[in-house]
Scaffold this active site. Structure first.
Site, PDB file in Angstrom:
ATOM      1  N   CYS A 141       0.832  -1.209   0.000  1.00 13.17           N
ATOM      2  CA  CYS A 141       0.000   0.000   0.000  1.00 13.17           C
ATOM      3  C   CYS A 141       0.862   1.252   0.000  1.00 13.17           C
ATOM      4  CB  CYS A 141      -0.931  -0.014   1.209  1.00 13.17           C
ATOM      5  SG  CYS A 141      -1.990   1.445   1.255  1.00 13.17           S
ATOM      6  N   CYS A 144      -0.502   4.158   1.972  1.00 10.76           N
ATOM      7  CA  CYS A 144      -0.391   4.053   3.441  1.00 10.76           C
ATOM      8  C   CYS A 144       1.042   4.343   3.892  1.00 10.76           C
ATOM      9  CB  CYS A 144      -0.716   2.649   3.934  1.00 10.76           C
ATOM     10  SG  CYS A 144      -2.136   1.889   3.204  1.00 10.76           S
ATOM     11  N   ASP A 145       2.023   3.788   3.167  1.00 11.14           N
ATOM     12  CA  ASP A 145       3.387   3.743   3.688  1.00 11.14           C
ATOM     13  C   ASP A 145       4.403   4.615   2.939  1.00 11.14           C
ATOM     14  OD1 ASP A 145       2.480   1.879   5.541  1.00 11.14           O
ATOM     15  OD2 ASP A 145       2.809   0.213   4.163  1.00 11.14           O
TER      16      ASP A 145
END
Ligand code: NDP
Length: 326
Positions: A141, A144-145
């Site tokens: 992701c 997300c990261d």
């Protein structure tokens, strides 16, 4: 689930809370079916790990994925949907009403709608799993990261739309992004390809697969193999992002329902109904073609309407049979 009042039996149990599950819950709730919804492995589904959603009708300026899902949840709650923050571990479709087990509870359900979606696929390498679980630089992701990789060289594995999108997104943070593509062409749509190919920070390495992920506590590099020449090499990167497709979350249902070779639940043509009467499937768990929030929502609506009609007919038949046997 402790504070939820359960019905025995439930008219409909919905498993999963992506756009398909929520839309099914909305229609079922408005049809007086008092849906009980199991949140599933990732409450809110895949849109919880995205940023802007620009292609869901009704939001001319776009909307953030988590915000959209929170609004869907609230809309279902308004009409009396109950949520169980549990994962369904097992179902029993051998006798009706059916049994759904999760979070230590056993619920009887007259109809079941499966909307468990799909999860990101990984390569299946031991070091990949270790460094993913420890947060050591393996992720599926980028949204997300990605932020954690300012000024770092990164690798994205895959050649589809997701890979192009993730690689392009990661160039906001990374100093360089290598796309590792196992063939000599991309699967991505022309427009997404163009975006990646025109980005100076992205370098595509063709015909290449990852053999191992290097690093003890965090990723330091990747062991690569050229699929044409067999030549092995090492690429120094500080993180690896996977974008190699998804796996449907159909495990608890495979014992009962037919799935295709990739694990997607099979529904009857043009319907949300499965081969088991009263059991329906909606969203990414049964759709490997479109996989869009709006198509998932549409099939969630179909599932709820079909469930409502099926139950009505079933209860009428049972009442007639009871009358006839008097
Ligand atoms: P895809 O299945 O389209 O692409 C997967 C990619 O990963 C392919 O390049 C495939 O290679 C590669 N791959 C698969 N397994 C491996 C492996 N073991 N090792 C290395 N590479 C591997 O998945 P996506 O997630 O990209 O897209 C899914 C759907 O979602 C598509 O319909 C897509 O159009 C859509 N989508 C749309 C977006 C948008 O419009 N903004 C954004 C993201 C997705 P190969 O080609 O050799 O099989």
């Amino acid at each position: 689930m402790s504070d939820i009042k359960l019905n025995d039996p439930e008219k409909v149990v919905i498993i999963g809370t992506g756009p398909a599950g929520y839309t099914a819950a909305l229609y079922a709730a408005r049809g007086n079916m008092e849906p009980l919804v199991f949140d599933g492995i990732l409450p809110g589904g895949q849109l919880m790990i995205t940023t802007d959603v620009d292609n869901f009708p009704g939001f001319p300026e776009g909307i953030m994925g988590p915000e959209l899902m929170m609004q869907m949840r609230a809309q279902c709650e308004r009409f009396g949907t109950r949520y169980a923050s549990d994962i369904v571990e097992e179902v029993d479709f051998s006798s009706w009403p059916y049994t759904v087990k999760g979070g230590g509870y056993e619920v009887k359900a007259q109809t079941v709608i499966i909307a468990t979606g799909a999860s990101a696929r990984y390569l299946g390498l031991p070091n990949e799993e270790r460094l993913q679980k420890s947060g050591g630089g393996v992720s599926a992701c980028a949204t997300c990261d990605g932020f954690f990789y300012q000024g770092v060289d990164l690798a994205v594995v895959g050649g589809g739309d997701s890979a192009c999108e993730e690689a392009t997104f990661l160039t906001k943070f990374a100093s360089k992004v290598y796309m590792l593509v196992r063939r000599d062409q991309l699967r991505a749509s022309k427009i997404m390809q163009k975006r990646a190919l025109n980005n100076d920070k992205i370098e595509i390495i063709w015909n290449t697969s990852v053999e191992d992920v290097l690093g003890d506590t965090s990723v330091t590099g990747l062991a690569l193999i050229n699929n044409k020449t067999g030549e092995k090499s090492t690429l120094a990167v500080g993180g690896m992002f996977l974008a190699i497709g998804h796996v449907p979350n159909s495990e608890p249902f495979k014992k009962w329902l037919a799935t295709d070779e990739s694990g997607y639940i099979e529904t009857l043509p043009g319907q949300a109904a499965t081969a088991i009467p009263g059991v329906f499937a909606a969203g990414d768990i049964q759709d490997h073609v479109y996989r869009q929030a709006i198509t998932a929502a549409g099939s969630g609506c179909m599932a709820a309407l079909e469930a409502e009609r099926w139950l009505e007919t079933r209860l009428e038949e049972l009442a007639e049979a009871a009358e006839a046997s008097k």
